[in-house]
Design an enzyme around this catalytic site. Structure first.
Site, PDB file in Angstrom:
ATOM      1  N   ARG A 149      35.882 -67.111  17.391  1.00 43.32           N
ATOM      2  CA  ARG A 149      35.867 -67.000  15.915  1.00 43.32           C
ATOM      3  C   ARG A 149      34.367 -66.989  15.706  1.00 43.32           C
ATOM      4  O   ARG A 149      33.638 -67.641  16.076  1.00 43.32           O
ATOM      5  CB  ARG A 149      36.470 -67.993  15.369  1.00 43.32           C
ATOM      6  CG  ARG A 149      38.220 -68.101  16.073  1.00 43.32           C
ATOM      7  CD  ARG A 149      39.353 -67.645  15.455  1.00 43.32           C
ATOM      8  NE  ARG A 149      40.499 -67.611  16.151  1.00 43.32           N
ATOM      9  CZ  ARG A 149      41.574 -67.055  15.785  1.00 43.32           C
ATOM     10  NH1 ARG A 149      41.676 -66.161  14.865  1.00 43.32           N
ATOM     11  NH2 ARG A 149      42.675 -67.195  16.352  1.00 43.32           N
TER      12      ARG A 149
ATOM     13  N   ARG B  90      22.769 -51.295   4.180  1.00 43.81           N
ATOM     14  CA  ARG B  90      23.502 -52.098   3.520  1.00 43.81           C
ATOM     15  C   ARG B  90      22.896 -52.031   2.203  1.00 43.81           C
ATOM     16  O   ARG B  90      23.360 -52.848   1.311  1.00 43.81           O
ATOM     17  CB  ARG B  90      23.732 -53.286   4.122  1.00 43.81           C
ATOM     18  CG  ARG B  90      25.058 -53.736   4.649  1.00 43.81           C
ATOM     19  CD  ARG B  90      24.848 -55.098   5.495  1.00 43.81           C
ATOM     20  NE  ARG B  90      26.048 -55.984   5.688  1.00 43.81           N
ATOM     21  CZ  ARG B  90      27.063 -55.829   6.445  1.00 43.81           C
ATOM     22  NH1 ARG B  90      26.547 -55.082   7.794  1.00 43.81           N
ATOM     23  NH2 ARG B  90      27.908 -56.550   6.575  1.00 43.81           N
TER      24      ARG B  90
ATOM     25  N   ARG C 210      29.642 -63.144   1.517  1.00 45.50           N
ATOM     26  CA  ARG C 210      29.641 -61.800   2.102  1.00 45.50           C
ATOM     27  C   ARG C 210      30.030 -60.652   1.022  1.00 45.50           C
ATOM     28  O   ARG C 210      29.388 -59.512   1.153  1.00 45.50           O
ATOM     29  CB  ARG C 210      30.363 -61.609   3.235  1.00 45.50           C
ATOM     30  CG  ARG C 210      29.619 -62.558   4.331  1.00 45.50           C
ATOM     31  CD  ARG C 210      30.497 -62.898   5.625  1.00 45.50           C
ATOM     32  NE  ARG C 210      30.889 -61.809   6.245  1.00 45.50           N
ATOM     33  CZ  ARG C 210      32.104 -61.932   7.149  1.00 45.50           C
ATOM     34  NH1 ARG C 210      32.544 -63.070   7.744  1.00 45.50           N
ATOM     35  NH2 ARG C 210      32.424 -60.880   7.838  1.00 45.50           N
TER      36      ARG C 210
ATOM     37  N   LYS D  78      35.447 -51.701   9.989  1.00 45.52           N
ATOM     38  CA  LYS D  78      34.514 -50.839  10.609  1.00 45.52           C
ATOM     39  C   LYS D  78      34.253 -50.782  11.997  1.00 45.52           C
ATOM     40  O   LYS D  78      34.161 -49.886  12.762  1.00 45.52           O
ATOM     41  CB  LYS D  78      33.080 -51.071   9.856  1.00 45.52           C
ATOM     42  CG  LYS D  78      33.092 -50.987   8.318  1.00 45.52           C
ATOM     43  CD  LYS D  78      31.902 -51.158   7.755  1.00 45.52           C
ATOM     44  CE  LYS D  78      31.485 -52.959   7.962  1.00 45.52           C
ATOM     45  NZ  LYS D  78      32.291 -53.921   7.300  1.00 45.52           N
TER      46      LYS D  78
ATOM     47  N   ARG E 181      41.018 -62.953  12.374  1.00 47.48           N
ATOM     48  CA  ARG E 181      40.212 -62.136  13.500  1.00 47.48           C
ATOM     49  C   ARG E 181      39.787 -63.094  14.498  1.00 47.48           C
ATOM     50  O   ARG E 181      39.227 -64.324  14.413  1.00 47.48           O
ATOM     51  CB  ARG E 181      38.720 -61.559  12.834  1.00 47.48           C
ATOM     52  CG  ARG E 181      38.016 -60.813  13.898  1.00 47.48           C
ATOM     53  CD  ARG E 181      37.006 -60.255  13.277  1.00 47.48           C
ATOM     54  NE  ARG E 181      36.274 -60.866  12.474  1.00 47.48           N
ATOM     55  CZ  ARG E 181      35.329 -60.368  11.520  1.00 47.48           C
ATOM     56  NH1 ARG E 181      35.311 -58.894  11.509  1.00 47.48           N
ATOM     57  NH2 ARG E 181      34.512 -60.911  10.516  1.00 47.48           N
TER      58      ARG E 181
HETATM   59  P1  AP5 Z   1      36.828 -55.692  11.741  1.00 47.96           P
HETATM   60  O1  AP5 Z   1      37.061 -54.180  12.442  1.00 47.96           O
HETATM   61  O2  AP5 Z   1      36.251 -56.525  12.621  1.00 47.96           O
HETATM   62  O3  AP5 Z   1      36.104 -55.142  10.300  1.00 47.96           O
HETATM   63  P2  AP5 Z   1      34.718 -55.062  10.072  1.00 47.96           P
HETATM   64  O4  AP5 Z   1      34.760 -54.068   8.724  1.00 47.96           O
HETATM   65  O5  AP5 Z   1      33.921 -54.781  11.391  1.00 47.96           O
HETATM   66  O6  AP5 Z   1      34.265 -56.437   9.589  1.00 47.96           O
HETATM   67  P3  AP5 Z   1      33.116 -57.376   9.581  1.00 47.96           P
HETATM   68  O7  AP5 Z   1      33.457 -58.767   9.433  1.00 47.96           O
HETATM   69  O8  AP5 Z   1      32.386 -56.947  10.969  1.00 47.96           O
HETATM   70  O9  AP5 Z   1      31.911 -56.689   8.776  1.00 47.96           O
HETATM   71  P4  AP5 Z   1      30.841 -57.190   8.150  1.00 47.96           P
HETATM   72  O10 AP5 Z   1      30.267 -56.227   7.576  1.00 47.96           O
HETATM   73  O11 AP5 Z   1      31.091 -58.503   7.212  1.00 47.96           O
HETATM   74  O12 AP5 Z   1      30.012 -57.875   9.489  1.00 47.96           O
HETATM   75  P5  AP5 Z   1      28.775 -57.627  10.516  1.00 47.96           P
HETATM   76  O13 AP5 Z   1      28.985 -57.935  11.663  1.00 47.96           O
HETATM   77  O14 AP5 Z   1      28.650 -56.195  10.170  1.00 47.96           O
HETATM   78  O15 AP5 Z   1      38.292 -56.068  11.319  1.00 47.96           O
HETATM   79  C1  AP5 Z   1      38.648 -57.240  10.821  1.00 47.96           C
HETATM   80  C2  AP5 Z   1      40.060 -57.734  11.093  1.00 47.96           C
HETATM   81  O16 AP5 Z   1      41.139 -56.743  10.586  1.00 47.96           O
HETATM   82  C3  AP5 Z   1      39.935 -57.744  12.541  1.00 47.96           C
HETATM   83  O17 AP5 Z   1      40.819 -58.678  13.054  1.00 47.96           O
HETATM   84  C4  AP5 Z   1      40.894 -56.323  13.023  1.00 47.96           C
HETATM   85  O18 AP5 Z   1      41.696 -56.500  14.138  1.00 47.96           O
HETATM   86  C5  AP5 Z   1      41.748 -56.336  11.731  1.00 47.96           C
HETATM   87  N1  AP5 Z   1      42.078 -55.030  11.275  1.00 47.96           N
HETATM   88  C6  AP5 Z   1      40.977 -53.869  11.383  1.00 47.96           C
HETATM   89  N2  AP5 Z   1      41.850 -53.031  10.824  1.00 47.96           N
HETATM   90  C7  AP5 Z   1      42.834 -53.455  10.475  1.00 47.96           C
HETATM   91  C8  AP5 Z   1      44.085 -52.383   9.842  1.00 47.96           C
HETATM   92  N3  AP5 Z   1      44.060 -51.154   9.526  1.00 47.96           N
HETATM   93  N4  AP5 Z   1      45.179 -53.198   9.546  1.00 47.96           N
HETATM   94  C9  AP5 Z   1      45.545 -54.592   9.844  1.00 47.96           C
HETATM   95  N5  AP5 Z   1      44.356 -55.145  10.494  1.00 47.96           N
HETATM   96  C10 AP5 Z   1      43.243 -54.708  10.758  1.00 47.96           C
HETATM   97  O19 AP5 Z   1      27.552 -58.490   9.536  1.00 47.96           O
HETATM   98  C11 AP5 Z   1      27.567 -59.761   9.706  1.00 47.96           C
HETATM   99  C12 AP5 Z   1      26.380 -60.281   8.992  1.00 47.96           C
HETATM  100  O20 AP5 Z   1      25.300 -59.586   9.807  1.00 47.96           O
HETATM  101  C13 AP5 Z   1      26.105 -59.919   7.595  1.00 47.96           C
HETATM  102  O21 AP5 Z   1      26.882 -60.796   6.610  1.00 47.96           O
HETATM  103  C14 AP5 Z   1      24.685 -60.003   7.314  1.00 47.96           C
HETATM  104  O22 AP5 Z   1      24.281 -61.383   7.371  1.00 47.96           O
HETATM  105  C15 AP5 Z   1      23.955 -59.608   8.739  1.00 47.96           C
HETATM  106  N6  AP5 Z   1      23.732 -58.017   8.662  1.00 47.96           N
HETATM  107  C16 AP5 Z   1      24.475 -57.094   9.253  1.00 47.96           C
HETATM  108  N7  AP5 Z   1      24.150 -55.743   9.155  1.00 47.96           N
HETATM  109  C17 AP5 Z   1      23.090 -56.168   8.123  1.00 47.96           C
HETATM  110  C18 AP5 Z   1      22.662 -55.166   7.530  1.00 47.96           C
HETATM  111  N8  AP5 Z   1      22.720 -53.826   7.636  1.00 47.96           N
HETATM  112  N9  AP5 Z   1      21.319 -55.631   6.474  1.00 47.96           N
HETATM  113  C19 AP5 Z   1      21.283 -57.097   6.389  1.00 47.96           C
HETATM  114  N10 AP5 Z   1      22.121 -57.818   6.954  1.00 47.96           N
HETATM  115  C20 AP5 Z   1      22.962 -57.538   7.955  1.00 47.96           C
END
Ligand code: AP5
Length: 214
Positions: free
Chosen positions: A159, A87, A171, A13, A126
């Protein structure tokens, strides 16, 4: 155009949102990034949020909806990309209400479909630039050999604290229990587009572009 990027942790994402910002002049609203900023602020709210995030659980709806409300008031000419929000069903209802209050709505919800095995591999590999947020991956987009970010030149790669095996398991469970019902919710509203997230980054970009241009 306002869109939601939906998908499990590690689906890509953030990677895809950054591309849309560059190519379409949209504004990325990542609740994960906003919460990490709050966490670093050292406030008592930041400390509470840090503990919840480190466990891999969801932060309360009230906190994240408040963060989004503030950002929506600032407006975005090219439209918003909601990355990691909503979410839960309550967050989805709140987003609809907040946009309606601004005389706006959602144009599309893109769900990135990626196998669970691939998610674990992506997250374990990552790294993120601590200065500009550029996302790297030991396997598919390694940190440049000179140790400097190719987007901003900084060398403070990080990281994430919640990229451990245990937190990732939580997660994923949170995603399947609380977030995946949004796929049906947005399908029923006629907004859902499914994009294969298993291909290379460019192929996924092309899939999203096709979905948006349709
Ligand atoms: P990346 O682009 O970083 O993936 P992502 O989907 O953004 O993954 P996240 O881990 O950031 O998602 P998340 O939803 O768990 O975390 P968030 O920060 O929102 O890609 C991942 C890796 O893959 C990278 O190394 C990239 O280079 C690689 N990659 C990408 N595309 C690729 C491809 N096509 N092929 C190969 N490799 C690829 O949330 C974190 C925490 O915050 C949550 O757990 C929760 O505690 C809290 N939180 C956030 N939003 C909310 C909400 N709305 N409500 C409640 N809690 C929330």
């Amino acid at each position: 155009m306002n869109i939601v990027l939906l998908g499990p942790p590690g689906a890509g994402k953030g990677t895809q949102a950054r591309h849309l910002v560059e190519t379409r002049g949209m504004v990325q609203l990542s609740t994960g990034d906003m919460l990490r900023e709050a966490k670093d602020s050292g406030t008592s709210m930041g400390r509470r949020v840090a503990e919840v995030m480190a466990r891999g659980e969801l932060v309360t709806d009230e906190i994240v909806i408040g963060l989004i409300r503030e950002k929506l008031e600032e407006g975005a000419r090219g439209g918003f990309i909601f990355d990691g929000f909503p979410r839960t069903l309550s967050q989805a209802d709140a987003l609809g209400d907040l946009l309606a209050a601004e005389g706006q709505g959602l144009d599309a919800v893109i769900v990135l479909e990626v196998d669970d095995e691939a998610l674990v591999q992506r997250i374990a590999a990552r790294a993120t630039c601590g200065t500009c947020g550029a996302v790297y991956n030991d396997l598919t987009r390694p940190i440049p050999e000179d140790g400097k970010c190719s987007e901003c030149g900084a060398s403070d790669f990080q990281r994430r604290a919640d990229d451990t095996e245990e937190a990732l398991r939580t997660r994923l469970l949170e995603y399947y229990k609380k977030t995946s019902p949004l796929i049906g919710y947005y399908h029923a509203k006629g907004l859902l587009a499914r994009v294969d997230g298993m291909g290379e980054v460019d192929a996924v970009q092309a899939g999203i572009a096709r979905a948006l241009d349709d």
